[in-house]
Write a protein that holds these residues in place. Sequence first.
Motif, mmCIF file in Angstrom:
data_model
loop_
_atom_site.group_PDB
_atom_site.id
_atom_site.type_symbol
_atom_site.label_atom_id
_atom_site.label_comp_id
_atom_site.label_asym_id
_atom_site.label_seq_id
_atom_site.Cartn_x
_atom_site.Cartn_y
_atom_site.Cartn_z
ATOM 1 N N LEU A 31 17.000 81.028 77.301
ATOM 2 C CA LEU A 31 17.578 81.571 76.077
ATOM 3 C C LEU A 31 18.866 80.866 75.700
ATOM 4 O O LEU A 31 19.579 80.348 76.558
ATOM 5 N N SER A 32 19.142 80.877 74.397
ATOM 6 C CA SER A 32 20.418 80.369 73.905
ATOM 7 C C SER A 32 21.010 81.448 73.014
ATOM 8 O O SER A 32 20.291 82.316 72.525
ATOM 9 N N ILE A 33 22.321 81.388 72.834
ATOM 10 C CA ILE A 33 22.974 82.414 72.013
ATOM 11 C C ILE A 33 23.786 81.742 70.915
ATOM 12 O O ILE A 33 24.488 80.748 71.150
ATOM 13 N N TRP A 34 23.656 82.288 69.717
ATOM 14 C CA TRP A 34 24.242 81.721 68.510
ATOM 15 C C TRP A 34 25.096 82.779 67.837
ATOM 16 O O TRP A 34 24.762 83.962 67.878
ATOM 17 N N VAL A 35 26.177 82.377 67.192
ATOM 18 C CA VAL A 35 27.081 83.379 66.622
ATOM 19 C C VAL A 35 27.565 83.000 65.220
ATOM 20 O O VAL A 35 27.565 81.829 64.837
ATOM 21 N N GLY A 36 27.977 84.024 64.497
ATOM 22 C CA GLY A 36 28.752 83.803 63.273
ATOM 23 C C GLY A 36 27.960 83.652 61.994
ATOM 24 O O GLY A 36 28.511 83.234 60.983
ATOM 25 N N GLY A 37 26.681 83.982 61.988
ATOM 26 C CA GLY A 37 25.931 83.895 60.738
ATOM 27 C C GLY A 37 26.004 85.184 59.941
ATOM 28 O O GLY A 37 26.348 86.238 60.471
ATOM 29 N N LYS A 38 25.709 85.100 58.673
ATOM 30 C CA LYS A 38 25.578 86.300 57.839
ATOM 31 C C LYS A 38 24.731 85.971 56.622
ATOM 32 O O LYS A 38 24.686 84.806 56.205
ATOM 33 N N VAL A 39 24.060 86.967 56.058
ATOM 34 C CA VAL A 39 23.295 86.755 54.819
ATOM 35 C C VAL A 39 23.975 87.400 53.624
ATOM 36 O O VAL A 39 23.766 86.991 52.492
ATOM 37 N N SER A 40 24.783 88.417 53.874
ATOM 38 C CA SER A 40 25.447 89.095 52.765
ATOM 39 C C SER A 40 26.432 88.133 52.093
ATOM 40 O O SER A 40 26.982 87.249 52.728
ATOM 41 N N ASN A 41 26.634 88.345 50.790
ATOM 42 C CA ASN A 41 27.628 87.547 50.062
ATOM 43 C C ASN A 41 29.020 88.170 50.114
ATOM 44 O O ASN A 41 29.958 87.631 49.525
ATOM 45 N N ALA A 42 29.159 89.314 50.778
ATOM 46 C CA ALA A 42 30.435 90.034 50.750
ATOM 47 C C ALA A 42 31.568 89.166 51.304
ATOM 48 O O ALA A 42 31.456 88.583 52.382
ATOM 49 N N ARG A 43 32.632 89.072 50.557
ATOM 50 C CA ARG A 43 33.826 88.267 50.863
ATOM 51 C C ARG A 43 33.533 86.777 50.940
ATOM 52 O O ARG A 43 34.015 85.995 50.140
ATOM 53 N N THR A 44 32.757 86.383 51.942
ATOM 54 C CA THR A 44 32.480 84.959 52.143
ATOM 55 C C THR A 44 31.006 84.676 51.881
ATOM 56 O O THR A 44 30.187 85.594 51.899
ATOM 57 N N GLU A 45 30.685 83.419 51.667
ATOM 58 C CA GLU A 45 29.306 83.057 51.378
ATOM 59 C C GLU A 45 28.439 83.191 52.640
ATOM 60 O O GLU A 45 28.959 83.159 53.755
ATOM 61 N N PRO A 46 27.120 83.322 52.445
ATOM 62 C CA PRO A 46 26.228 83.376 53.610
ATOM 63 C C PRO A 46 26.425 82.159 54.512
ATOM 64 O O PRO A 46 26.748 81.071 54.039
ATOM 65 N N MET A 47 26.277 82.374 55.818
ATOM 66 C CA MET A 47 26.523 81.295 56.789
ATOM 67 C C MET A 47 25.416 81.263 57.829
ATOM 68 O O MET A 47 24.856 82.295 58.169
ATOM 69 N N PHE A 48 25.178 80.070 58.360
ATOM 70 C CA PHE A 48 24.277 79.940 59.504
ATOM 71 C C PHE A 48 25.005 80.354 60.781
ATOM 72 O O PHE A 48 26.223 80.227 60.880
ATOM 73 N N SER A 49 24.236 80.797 61.767
ATOM 74 C CA SER A 49 24.787 81.026 63.100
ATOM 75 C C SER A 49 24.986 79.676 63.793
ATOM 76 O O SER A 49 24.263 78.726 63.523
ATOM 77 N N LYS A 50 26.003 79.627 64.665
ATOM 78 C CA LYS A 50 26.299 78.391 65.391
ATOM 79 C C LYS A 50 26.155 78.605 66.898
ATOM 80 O O LYS A 50 26.340 79.720 67.389
ATOM 81 N N LEU A 51 25.921 77.522 67.598
ATOM 82 C CA LEU A 51 25.631 77.627 69.036
ATOM 83 C C LEU A 51 26.846 78.115 69.829
ATOM 84 O O LEU A 51 27.935 77.554 69.743
ATOM 85 N N ALA A 52 26.639 79.160 70.621
ATOM 86 C CA ALA A 52 27.693 79.640 71.522
ATOM 87 C C ALA A 52 27.344 79.331 72.970
ATOM 88 O O ALA A 52 28.145 78.773 73.708
ATOM 89 N N VAL A 53 26.119 79.707 73.384
ATOM 90 C CA VAL A 53 25.710 79.466 74.771
ATOM 91 C C VAL A 53 24.404 78.675 74.739
ATOM 92 O O VAL A 53 23.398 79.165 74.243
ATOM 93 N N PRO A 54 24.400 77.427 75.258
ATOM 94 C CA PRO A 54 23.219 76.584 75.120
ATOM 95 C C PRO A 54 22.007 77.043 75.932
ATOM 96 O O PRO A 54 20.886 76.871 75.507
#
Lengths: 360, 84, 399
Positions: free
Chosen positions: A261-284
Motif C-alpha cells: 500500500l501507499s498513502i497519498w495526502v492533500g487532495g480535494k474535489v470541492s471548490n471551497a476556498r481553494t481549487e480542487p487538488m490532486f492527492s500527493k504521495l506521503a508514504v511510498p
Amino acid sequence: MSDQVQQRLTDIGPPHYSKFLPPIIKENYGKWKYHEIPRPGVLVHTAESGAKLYSVRAATPRLLSTNKIRMFAQLAEKYSNGYLRFTSRNNIEFLLTDPNNIDPLIEELTALGHVVGGTGNSISNMVHTQGWIHCHSAATDASGIVKAVMDQLIEHYKNMDLPAKIRIALACCLNMCGAVHCSDIAILGVHTRPPQINRELLPKQCEIPSVVASCPTAAIRPSTWDGKPSVEIDEDRCMYCANCYTVCPSLPLNDPDHDGLSIWVGGKVSNARTEPMFSKLAVPYIPNNPPRWPEVVDAVVNIIDVWRKYAHKHERVGEWINRIGWPKFFKLTGIEFRKEHIDDFKHAGLTYKRSVHLTY
Amino acid sequence: MAEKVSVSEVADAMYKMIKDTMGIKKWKATDLQKASIELFGADRCDKQICKDAIKELINSGRAVYTYFGGSYIEIPHDEGAKNI
Amino acid sequence: MADQKYETPLLDQLESGEWPSFVKEIKMAAETNQMANSLLGLLEQSYEERKGHWKHGGIVGVMGYGGGVIGRYTDLPEKYPDISHFHTMRVNQPAGWFYTAEALKQICDVWDRYGSGLTNMHGSTGDIILLGTRTENLEPAFNELTKLGFDLGGSGSAVRTPSCCCGMARCEWACYDTMALTYYITMRYQDELHRPAFPYKMKFKMSGCPNDCVASIARADISIIGTWRDEIQINQEEVRNYANNGVDIYKEIVLNCPGKCIEWNGNELKIDDSSCRHCMHCINVMPKALAPGKDRGATILVGSKAPIIEGALLSSVLVPFIKIEEPFDDLEIWELIDNMFDLWCEEGKNRERIGEFIQRVGLGNFIEAVGLPPMPEMIAHPRENPYIFYESFFEEEEE
C-alpha cells in the motif's frame, strides 16, 4: 421463443426518482431555505414553507447483505414512512418528518451496529473498491483496511471535532475504481512487480494478439517458448495495471510478498476556498498485513493527528500543507522523505521547488 | 444519389469481417463502422445503418459484446477465464 | 450438498470494533446462501495468503447488452465450486439514491433468488451492485429486475451510469435540478449506455453546486457543476447571529475568501460579487445567512479520470455558464456533446478517455473541431512557451 422476446424489457432506464421521494420533498422540491446540524449525524433542512425534514445519517460498510437491507427497510417503515436514501460516500440516510423519531431511530441503528455521524467537520465514511472480495487485479483488500482504519477513527465520525472536513478513500490498485486521486487521504494498493508468465498454460488460455494489444504501454510482444506461442514483457515499461491479466489469466500479477500500500495526502474535489487538488504521495510503500493492517492504520491516524493539531479552522489537509510547506509536513509527521517522492513522470519539472520560499 | 445498402447486408459484411479475422484482430464498434463505410462507400452506408447492423448482429446472437479492458464485438466463444 | 462450515480466524478479527463490519454482513448472508458461505472460505484464504483469487471474465452478459455485467470466476473452482462463477450485476440506481423500503425489499427478493445475497450500496460509479451470481442466472435476474422497473447500468466502452447529488430534493444550494437532468441524460443515452460504441468509458456526473458532492470534477468525463452569476443573497440579521454565536467572520470568512471580495465592519457583510469566485466557502459556513444568487445554471467541464494510462486528470472548463432549465430537449449542450462524441469516436485511440484525447490533440484543436470559440475561462493561464503554431501562415501558403 417469440413470446419470450416480446416479454423481454430492455432500455427502460432506472425507475423515475419521483416514485421514491417522500411527500415533504415533493412539496418543497427546489424550495429549501437553509439547513442546520443540531447534532452529529442529524441534518435539519428547513423549507421556505417552514416545513422541516430531518435526515439521520449512519455508516454502512458498503458491502451489505440483503438481510441488512431488509432491516434498514423495516427501520424506515417504522420511523420515516418507508423513505430512505444512500449518500455518495456509502452512508445511509433516513428521511424523517417527526423529530420525536430521531432518538429511537438512532438507538436502534446503534444497537444494529451502525454508528450515526459523518456530518459537518467530521470524517465521513470512506469510499473504497472491491479488493479481494471481487477483484482480479487487487493488490490488497479494501473492506478490511477500511474497517481497521475506521475502527480507529470512529470518534471523528461521531463527533464534529476536526478543523475541517476530511475525506479518506481507498483503491486497491492503480486502476482506481474508487478514483481516490483527489482525497484528503488516499490509501492506494500497489503492485510492484510485472506479471509472471505461465508459459505452459498461456497458449491454451489466451490469444496472443489480444494479449499484445491489451498492454497500454506496448510492453508486451509475441514470442515463442519451447516451440509454443508465448509473450515477452518489457518489464521497465510495465505499470502494473493488470489489463493483460484481464485478457489472459496466465499472466497473474498478484504477488503476496511485493504487493502493498501507499498513502497519498492533500487532495480535494470541492471548490471551497481553494481549487480542487490532486492527492500527493506521503508514504511510498507499506507491506500488506492483514487482517488489520496496523502500519496503515498508524500512518493514517498519525497524519490526521498532526493535521488536527496544527491546521487552522476550515483548512483541509491539502490547504494546511500548502500553507506550512512540504518540508514541514514531513518533519511534523515524521514520515521519511525518499527518492520515490520526487516525480519522474510527465511534466515532473513543474513539481520541483522553483523558488526560495522555504521555512526553517 | 446512390441507393442505400440494407442493414442486413451490412450486418452480413460485418459478420464476415469478424469471422475472417478471429484470433488475429478484435473489432470495436467504431472499427466495424469505419470498415463498413469504406466497403460500401459513404454514399451508400452511414453511421446509423452501421449502428442498426451491429444491433441486428447482437440481437440475432451471431455476435456478442465482450470486454477485455475495452469493449469488442466477437463471435460467441468460451472465455479463457471460465471455469468449466 | 452438505453445508461446509469454514473456519475464519482472520476474518473473525474484523467483526470486533465499533465500525460496521462487512464480515458480519457476509456471515449473515452465509446462513442461508451457499455462495456467500463459500465467499467466506475464499476470502479467509486470501487473508492468509495475502492475494486475491479472482479471474476476470469478459463475455457473460444479458442478451443484446454490451455492459452491466462484470464476469468473475475464482481461480480455485474445485475448492469453492459454489462461487466458480461470481458475476456482478450493475443495476442503474434511481437518481439521488432515494428509495422506498418497498423497492429495496423487492431488489433483495431478486438477489436472494438468483445471487449471493450480497450487494454494494453503491458502487463507485453509482450503481446498485449485486455481487455474485452464475451465468445461467443472469437472464432470469435481469427479467425480474426489469419487471420491477430497474435496468442494468453501464460498463465497458460505453456511457456509464450517470449519477448526481440529491440537488433540489434536499439542498438549498442546488443551482439546477441535478436529479431531473441525470434522469434525462440516462434516458437520452440508453443506447450508448447498453451498447458500447466508444473508444473507452464515458462518465457523466451532475453536482448542484461548486461543493461538488459527487466529485464530478475528478471522476467524470463530462462534469456538470451548478453555479450562479448574480449576487450572493445575504440576510444581514442572520450574519450578525452567526457573529454573536461564535463565528469569527473576519478570520473564518473574510480571510478565506479566494476573491478577496468580502468586507465585514462588525455589523454588515459586504460582498463585491464581480470578484466572487463562486467557491461556496462563505455560504457553507453561514447557510442561514447566505445563499447562492438567483440567476442559477451550471458550468460544463470535460475530461477528468483516474491515472491509468496517461496520468490522472481533473476536468477543465468548456462552457463557463449555461442555464439548465426544462425542457431539456432544447438545451444547446446536446449538439456540443454529440460533436464531442463524434470527434472522439473518429480520432480517439482504443482505451483513450476523452480527457487523454484532448491532452493529445490539444484543447485548442479540440474546441475548434467541436465548434466552440476559445475563451479565457477555459485556461488557468495562457501558454508560457513561445512555440506557437501560427495557422494563418499555413493558410496563406495554401492560397
